[in-house]
Motif scaffolding. Structure first.
Motif, short mmCIF file in Angstrom:
data_model
loop_
_atom_site.label_atom_id
_atom_site.label_comp_id
_atom_site.label_asym_id
_atom_site.label_seq_id
_atom_site.Cartn_x
_atom_site.Cartn_y
_atom_site.Cartn_z
N ILE A 162 2.94 -6.26 9.10
CA ILE A 162 3.87 -5.28 8.54
C ILE A 162 4.63 -5.92 7.38
O ILE A 162 5.30 -6.94 7.57
N PHE B 280 1.28 3.70 7.34
CA PHE B 280 2.60 3.82 7.97
C PHE B 280 3.47 2.61 7.63
O PHE B 280 4.65 2.75 7.30
N ALA B 281 2.89 1.41 7.75
CA ALA B 281 3.65 0.19 7.52
C ALA B 281 4.14 0.08 6.09
O ALA B 281 5.20 -0.51 5.83
N HIS B 282 3.39 0.65 5.15
CA HIS B 282 3.78 0.62 3.74
C HIS B 282 4.62 1.84 3.35
O HIS B 282 4.87 2.06 2.17
N THR B 283 5.05 2.62 4.34
CA THR B 283 5.89 3.81 4.15
C THR B 283 5.30 4.80 3.15
O THR B 283 6.01 5.35 2.30
N ASP C 120 9.25 7.00 6.85
CA ASP C 120 10.18 6.06 7.49
C ASP C 120 10.02 6.09 9.01
O ASP C 120 10.05 5.05 9.68
N ARG D 225 6.86 4.21 9.92
CA ARG D 225 7.01 2.75 9.90
C ARG D 225 7.72 2.26 11.16
O ARG D 225 7.33 1.24 11.74
N GLU E 299 6.31 -0.54 13.82
CA GLU E 299 7.09 -1.72 14.19
C GLU E 299 7.27 -1.83 15.70
O GLU E 299 7.27 -2.93 16.26
#
Length: 408
Positions: free
Chosen positions: A189, A297-300, A349, A352, A356
């Motif tokens: 992430i 998702f991790a890179h928004t 957001d 992400r 996480e």
């Protein structure tokens, strides 16, 4: 990527030796895996004389049963047959007492043969996907049935069987009468992803384009979704298609459409995620969980996807991503995200935060340690049940006497 994450996690408190047996795709280069000191690559010519190993196997009733039940093996298993275990055992230096972890169903027979030569305390199998179900949906019934027979013959030889998606783990457990566990995919992430959406808006698709469902999805994005979004928004929407394609003309021909860029394999996707306005995943057939969706998702980046693309992830439509059941719905959702960037950012957001909390390397590493410990405990319990349940130190498949043709 999934295999590397499992290996990295195991290497945190164990000595790990990786054996690479190429059965599909391009040969692995000099890739290094953190924590792994030794990687053995078995060349395509290895096992050129399998006869002595085959004779030894056929002399054992349990192997005659396994081979009878499995019948014609799936393609991957034929490319790496169990007789190859002798070559791997020699390359390892003929040690004993090493546990074995097998990645993907096609290597299961080879993994069992190697585990017996090593006198392994336990063996685990990471199926990742429910291959049989996906192959049936793709119309490859013979290959699907080969996977079913393979697991009937060999699933019981493993003390732990893992899959990426809960519903697929449950389906395999019910079908074969073996316990399974869920091991989520993990991704790295980024600490603080940058967002620099392009103008005109760019739609991004990332996937292995030697995999037919991904080729179909990329084609749908270019031929159906992109034109509809252009019509709805009045904007010259562009599309970036990323992934290894091996020169496939079906993929290369997509660049003939206006605003479409076929980028091939890209080692670092950071810039592409930063400039993407929406990641679109129009898959109609898939298995496991989409690692590239987790990366988005991790890179928004806002994500618009089909139910098949989002399957196996504990995400909610409208909260973490927008789900469209038809290509027209996908285009409508993309247009809405482009019209309301703030709403898209709020959704990204939330996505992400989901990654996480569920798919970070640290969280998945802890689950790998737990699953390996449970596998060791299960193998010890099986050994204590009596010698009739073991061959060497690996539990024998209870399906060895099952019919080759299984009920649907």
């Amino acid at each position: 990527m999934r295999v590397a994450r499992v290996v990295e996690s195991a290497a945190e408190d164990r000595e790990v030796v990786v054996v690479v047996v190429p059965v599909a795709g391009e040969p692995l280069g000099n890739t290094t895996i953190p924590g792994v000191q030794r990687v053995i690559r078995i060349p395509p010519g290895a096992g050129a004389n399998p006869r002595p190993a085959l004779i030894r196997m056929l002399a054992q009733p349990v192997w005659r049963d396994r081979l009878r039940v499995s019948g014609i093996l799936p393609r991957a298993a034929r490319a790496a047959p169990p007789m190859l275990a002798d070559d791997i055992f020699s390359a390892l230096g003929r040690p004993t007492g090493w546990a074995v972890h097998v990645a993907r169903a096609g290597l299961a027979p080879l993994g069992v043969a190697l585990a017996e030569l090593l006198d392994a305390p336990f063996a685990t199998l990471d199926l990742d996907d429910d291959d049989e179900t996906l192959l049936r949906r793709l119309g490859e019934d013979a290959e699907a049935h080969a996977h079913r027979r393979l697991l009937y013959a060999f699933a019981g030889c493993f003390s732990g069987i893992w899959l990426a998606a809960p519903q697929e783990a449950a389906a395999v457990a019910a079908r074969h009468g073996v316990p399974t566990a869920v091991l989520p995919n993990a991704i790295r992430i980024p600490t603080s992803p940058q967002r620099m959406p392009s103008s005109p808006p760019d739609l991004l698709f990332v996937g292995n384009l030697s995999y037919q469902p991904n080729v179909d999805a990329a084609t749908a994005l270019v031929e159906q979704v992109q034109p509809s979004v252009r019509e709805r928004t009045g904007l010259p929407i562009t599309v970036s298609v990323v992934g290894h394609h091996g020169g496939d003309p079906r993929v290369l021909s997509l660049s003939r459409h206006p605003g479409v860029m076929i980028r091939g394999f890209v080692s670092d996707l950071t810039e592409l995620y930063a400039r993407a306005c929406v990641v679109v995943a129009p898959l109609t057939d898939a298995a496991g969980t989409r690692i590239k969706l987790l990366e988005a998702f991790a890179h928004t980046v806002p994500v618009v996807a089909t139910p098949a693309a989002a399957a196996g992830l504990a995400v909610q439509d409208g909260t973490h991503l927008s789900v469209g059941r038809t290509f027209a719905e996908l285009a409508s959702h993309v247009a809405m995200v482009l019209a309301d960037p703030q709403a898209g950012a709020r959704m990204a957001d939330e996505a992400r935060r989901y990654v996480e909390g569920n798919h970070s390397p640290q969280i998945v590493a802890a689950q790998v340690h737990t699953l390996l410990r449970r596998a060791a405990e299960a193998a010890e319990k099986a050994r204590s049940a009596g010698p009739t349940r073991t061959t060497g130190r690996i539990p024998v498949s209870q399906a060895a006497n099952a019919e080759t043709e299984s009920p649907d």
